[in-house]
Design an enzyme around this catalytic site. Structure first.
Site, PDB file in Angstrom:
ATOM      1  N   ASP A 268       0.824  -1.215   0.000  1.00  0.00           N
ATOM      2  CA  ASP A 268       0.000   0.000   0.000  1.00  0.00           C
ATOM      3  C   ASP A 268       0.855   1.260   0.000  1.00  0.00           C
ATOM      4  OD1 ASP A 268      -2.581  -0.762  -0.285  1.00  0.00           O
ATOM      5  OD2 ASP A 268      -3.197  -0.428   1.784  1.00  0.00           O
ATOM      6  N   ASP A 327       3.242  -9.338   9.185  1.00  0.00           N
ATOM      7  CA  ASP A 327       3.532  -7.930   8.941  1.00  0.00           C
ATOM      8  C   ASP A 327       4.924  -7.782   8.342  1.00  0.00           C
ATOM      9  OD1 ASP A 327       1.083  -7.143   9.764  1.00  0.00           O
ATOM     10  OD2 ASP A 327       1.709  -6.399  11.734  1.00  0.00           O
ATOM     11  N   ASP A 329       7.688  -6.461   9.173  1.00  0.00           N
ATOM     12  CA  ASP A 329       8.913  -6.619   9.950  1.00  0.00           C
ATOM     13  C   ASP A 329       9.047  -8.006  10.564  1.00  0.00           C
ATOM     14  OD1 ASP A 329       6.665  -5.812  11.514  1.00  0.00           O
ATOM     15  OD2 ASP A 329       7.986  -5.592  13.239  1.00  0.00           O
ATOM     16  N   ASP A 421      -7.756  -7.001  13.521  1.00  0.00           N
ATOM     17  CA  ASP A 421      -7.408  -8.336  14.020  1.00  0.00           C
ATOM     18  C   ASP A 421      -8.291  -8.744  15.190  1.00  0.00           C
ATOM     19  OD1 ASP A 421      -6.385  -6.367  15.614  1.00  0.00           O
ATOM     20  OD2 ASP A 421      -4.296  -7.000  15.458  1.00  0.00           O
TER      21      ASP A 421
END
Length: 694
Positions: A268, A327, A329, A421
Site C-alpha cells: 500500500d 507484517d 517486519d 485483528d
C-alpha cells in the site's frame, strides 16, 4: 603501640601514698627480672608525645581522604546535573512541541494544566502556613482552631480553607479514590488468576498437541505433495522501506512445496520509489522459482483491513484452505508452516493458530527492554492461559494462520475500526470457532525504538478496542454462545482489560494521589501506591527474568504510559479526535547477528538455484535506474528531532509539586513515589527515553 622498655627489673619501686612519700621496696628473688618504677597507677598507660603526634597526623590524613571522596562525589553529581540541565535546555529550545489534530484532543491537557495551577496555588498557601507554624494535624486527625486561636486575616482565611476542604473537597475525593481502589483490586485479582493459570500450565506441562491420526509425516511426503494443504501467505505493508527485504526473503524460504504455496506481497506504499524496490525484490524471488506475486491498490481505503480484504477477493483464493499473515517486519523460520498447519487436521472447529513474537532489538535501549517485559507477559501468560482454558484470545494481527472458511463465515475483514485483528477474532468467537496459541513457535519481529513510534502504536491499540466494543456489544448480547462466554467477552476481555485498567491507572496514580497531598483527609494508604504495584510488577516481569533489574523503571514507565492509554481509551469510546487514526509504526530494520548469518546462508543457497525466466525484466531495469539515481544524488544530512509532550510535562510538574507538599507532612513513601514518578514523566515529556525520530 606501647613504647619499648630496656629498664633493669631487679627491683620494683612503688610509692605508697599512705606513707607520705616513703617508697615500698619489693625485691624480686630472680635477678633476671627487670625492675620498673611506677610513680602513679596510670603512668604506664599514658601515650608518649611522639605517638600523640603520629595519631593526629593519621587522623588528619583520614579526614583529607574522606573529604577528597566527598568532593569527587559532589563533582560527579554536579556534572550529571549539568548534563541533564543542558539536555533539558536543548529539548526546550530545539525540540518540536507535539501538535494535536483536533481541539477535542487538547481537553485532557487542559484538565491536567488546571490541576497543576491549582496545585501550585495550594502549595504556596501551605508553605506560608507551614513557616508560620500553623500545624493542625496530629496523627492525620484535623484540629480546627477556635476563634480565640486565630491570628490575623490570613490565618482566618487558612482556617476557613481547612473547614471547606474537610467538608466539601475531601469526601468526593475519598469516594472516587475508594472506587478506583476497588477497580484496582479487581484488576489485580484478575492478574493473579492469570499468573496462577500460567503456573498450572507449566506444572502440568500442558501443550497443544496434534491428533495422532491426522499428523503429517513430512519425511514420507517428500516425493508427493498431495498431503500438503494449499496455503496462502500474505505480507501487508505500507512504505516499509527499512524491512520489506528481510520479510519477503524470510517468507520466500518457507519449507513448503512450491506448488502448494502462494505468497502475496500487499503493498500500500504511496512512494513510487519504494514500490519499485518492493517490485524488484518480488521479481528476484519469482525468478528463483518462488510462487510470489505483487499487489498494489489504486485506492488505499480501510488501511490494513482494506488491504487484506482486497487480497482475499481474488478469484484464485478459493483454491486455498489456509492463510498465514505476516507484517512487514516479521521473519518466520522456514519450518513455521510445518509447526502450525498440522494442528488444523482433525480439528474442524479450529479457526486460528497464533504463534508467539520474539524481538531482535529487545536490548537496544531502555524503551525496548520495557516493551519486552510487557509483551512477554502478554504472550506467556495472557494469550497462553486464554488459549488453553477458553480457546479464545485476541488475534495479534500477524504471525498467525487462519482457516479461510472461518474468515469467510465470520464476515471477512471489516474496515470499521483500527483493530481489524481483534474484530475478526471476536466475530469468529461469536460464531463458535476455536483458537490455539503456540508458545513454543516464535517469529522474529521488531519493537519500536522511539517513544514517538511507541506512543502512536499504543494509541491505536487502546482506542481501537473501545471502538470495537461499541460496535460489537449488541452482537455479543444477542449471540448464541454460552452465557459465561458472553460475560468473559464483556467484563474481562473488554471492560476490565481494555477500559478499567487505563482508567484507574491514570485517575488513581496521576490525579488522585497528587491531589491527596493537598487534601490529607483523603490520603491513599501505602499498600495502594507501593506494596501491591510492586507485587504486580514482579508478576509481570516473571516471563522475562533477565529484566528483573528494570522492575522499578518498568513500574514507573507503565504509570507514565497511562496518560496516553487513557486518552486513547476515551477517544475511542466517545469517537473523539484521532480515534480512527492509523500511522504505520516506524521501523529501523534491525536483525540479530545469528539472523544475519542465517539469512546470508539462505541467500547463498538460493542463488545456487536455477532461475526461472518467466517474467519481464523491465521492472528490474527500472529498479536499477532508481538505485543509480539514489547513489548519484547527494543526500542532505537528516536531522533527528525530538518532541516535547505537553501532557507528560504538565503531569511531571504536578507530581513534583505534590512531592514538595508531601515533605511538609513527612510522608516518606508518598514523597519518594511522587518524586520518582514525576522524574519519569519529565524524562518522557522531554523525549529522553528511546531513540530519536528522524
Amino acid at each position: 603501640m606501647a613504647p619499648s622498655l630496656s629498664i633493669n627489673f631487679s627491683k620494683w619501686w612503688v610509692k605508697d601514698s599512705s606513707r607520705k612519700g616513703n617508697p615500698v621496696v619489693v625485691t624480686m628473688e630472680n635477678p633476671n627480672y627487670s625492675v620498673l618504677e611506677i610513680d602513679s597507677p596510670d603512668s604506664a598507660f599514658q601515650p608518649l608525645e611522639k605517638d600523640r603526634g603520629k595519631n593526629a597526623k593519621q587522623f588528619t590524613w583520614l579526614l583529607l581522604l574522606k573529604a577528597h571522596r566527598a568532593v569527587g562525589c559532589l563533582a560527579w553529581l554536579a556534572n550529571s546535573l549539568c548534563s541533564l540541565l543542558t539536555t533539558v535546555k536543548k529539548r526546550l529550545f530545539f525540540g518540536s512541541v507535539e501538535t494535536e489534530i483536533s481541539a477535542k484532543a487538547k481537553f485532557l491537557f487542559r484538565v491536567i494544566l488546571t490541576f497543576l495551577v491549582i496545585a501550585v496555588a495550594f502549595l504556596s498557601f501551605e508553605l506560608v502556613a507551614h513557616f508560620k507554624g500553623w500545624h493542625y494535624f496530629h496523627n492525620h486527625n484535623l484540629h480546627i482552631p477556635q476563634t480565640s486561636e486565630i491570628k490575623g486575616w490570613f490565618h482566618t482565611a487558612y482556617v476557613r480553607w481547612l473547614e471547606f476542604r474537610a467538608d466539601y473537597i475531601a469526601p468526593p475525593i475519598q469516594s472516587l479514590s475508594s472506587f478506583c481502589m476497588l477497580l484496582f483490586l479487581i484488576q489485580s485479582l484478575d492478574r493473579i488468576l492469570l499468573c496462577l493459570g500460567c503456573f498450572w500450565i507449566k506444572f502440568k506441562k500442558i501443550k497443544p498437541i496434534i491428533h495422532e491420526d491426522s499428523s503429517l509425516n513430512y519425511d514420507d511426503l517428500e516425493g508427493s505433495n498431495d498431503g500438503y494443504p494449499m496455503v496462502l501467505v500474505q505480507i501487508p505493508m505500507c512504505n516499509e522501506k527499512e524491512v520489506y527485504e528481510q520479510s519477503i526473503s524470510a517468507v520466500s524460504q518457507l519449507d513448503w512445496p512450491k506448488d502448494r504455496l502462494l505468497i502475496q506481497v500487499l503493498d500500500d506504499s504511496d512512494d513510487e520509489g519504494i514500490q519499485w524496490l518492493i517490485k524488484g525484490e518480488v521479481s528476484k524471488w519469482s525468478q528463483k522459482g518462488v510462487n510470489i506475486i505483487y499487489r498494489h491498490r489504486k485506492f488505499r481505503t480501510g488501511y490494513k483491513a482494506g488491504n487484506l480484504k482486497s487480497a482475499m477477493s481474488c478469484g484464485y483464493v478459493k483454491d486455498y484452505e489456509f492463510v498465514a499473515i505476516f507484517d512487514a517486519d516479521f521473519q518466520p523460520n522456514p519450518d513455521f508452516l510445518k509447526l502450525t498447519v498440522p494442528h488444523f487436521k482433525g480439528n474442524p472447529q479450529l479457526a486460528l493458530v497464533q504463534a508467539r513474537w520474539a524481538f531482535v532489538n529487545k536490548d537496544e535501549n531502555l524503551l525496548t527492554r520495557l516493551q519486552n517485559v510487557n509483551l512477554c507477559f502478554h504472550f506467556e501468560v495472557e494469550q497462553q492461559v486464554n488459549g488453553v482454558f477458553l480457546n479464545f484470545f485476541g488475534f495479534n494481527g500477524t504471525a498467525g494462520v487462519w482457516r479461510i472458511k472461518a474468515l469467510e463465515e465470520s464476515g471477512g475483514w471489516l474496515e470499521r475500526t483500527t483493530v481489524e485483528d481483534m474484530d475478526i477474532a471476536v466475530r469468529a468467537h461469536l460464531n463458535g470457532w476455536k483458537f490455539m496459541f503456540l508458545n513454543d513457535v516464535k517469529v522474529l519481529c521488531e519493537l519500536p525504538e522511539s517513544y514517538e513510534a511507541y506512543r502512536k502504536q499504543q494509541h491505536r491499540w487502546h482506542s481501537g478496542p473501545m471502538q470495537l466494543f461499541r460496535l460489537c456489544l449488541p452482537a455479543i448480547i444477542t449471540s448464541k454462545i454460552a452465557f459465561w462466554k458472553k460475560g468473559n467477552l464483556i467484563f474481562l476481555f473488554f471492560l476490565l482489560r481494555k477500559l478499567i485498567l487505563p482508567f484507574y491507572s491514570f485517575t488513581l496514580f496521576c490525579i488522585i494521589l497528587p491531589l491527596t497531598m493537598f487534601v490529607p483527609e483523603a490520603e491513599l494508604p501505602t499498600w495502594v501506591i507501593c506494596y501491591i504495584p510492586v507485587f504486580l510488577s514482579f508478576l509481570n516481569i516473571l516471563p522475562a527474568p533477565k529484566s528483573f533489574p528494570f522492575i522499578v523503571p518498568y513500574l514507573l514507565f507503565e504509570n507514565t504510559m497511562s496518560v496516553t492509554k487513557f486518552n486513547a481509551m476515551v477517544s475511542g469510546l466517545f469517537q473523539l479526535g484521532s480515534s480512527y487514526e492509523w500511522i504505520v509504526t516506524k521501523k529501523a530494520g534491525r536483525s540479530s547477528e545469528p539472523d544475519l548469518l542465517a539469512a546470508e546462508e539462505r541467500d547463498a543457497k538460493a542463488l545456487s538455484l536455477p532461475l526461472h525466466r518467466g517474467t519481464s525484466d523491465s521492472g528490474l531495469s527500472e529498479l536499477n535506474k532508481i538505485r543509480e539515481c539514489q547513489e548519484t544524488v547527494p543526500r542532505s544530512p537528516v536531522k533527528k528531532m525530538n518532541k516535547i509532550y505537553k501532557k507528560e510535562l504538565a503531569l511531571a510538574f504536578l507530581l513534583l509539586t505534590a512531592a514538595v507538599r508531601s515533605l511538609l507532612s513527612a510522608q516518606g513513601m508518598h514523597f519518594y513515589y511522587l518524586l520518582f514518578q514525576g522524574v519519569s514523566f519529565l524524562l518522557v515529556g522531554l523525549d529522553l527515553i528511546g531513540e530519536q525520530m528522524d
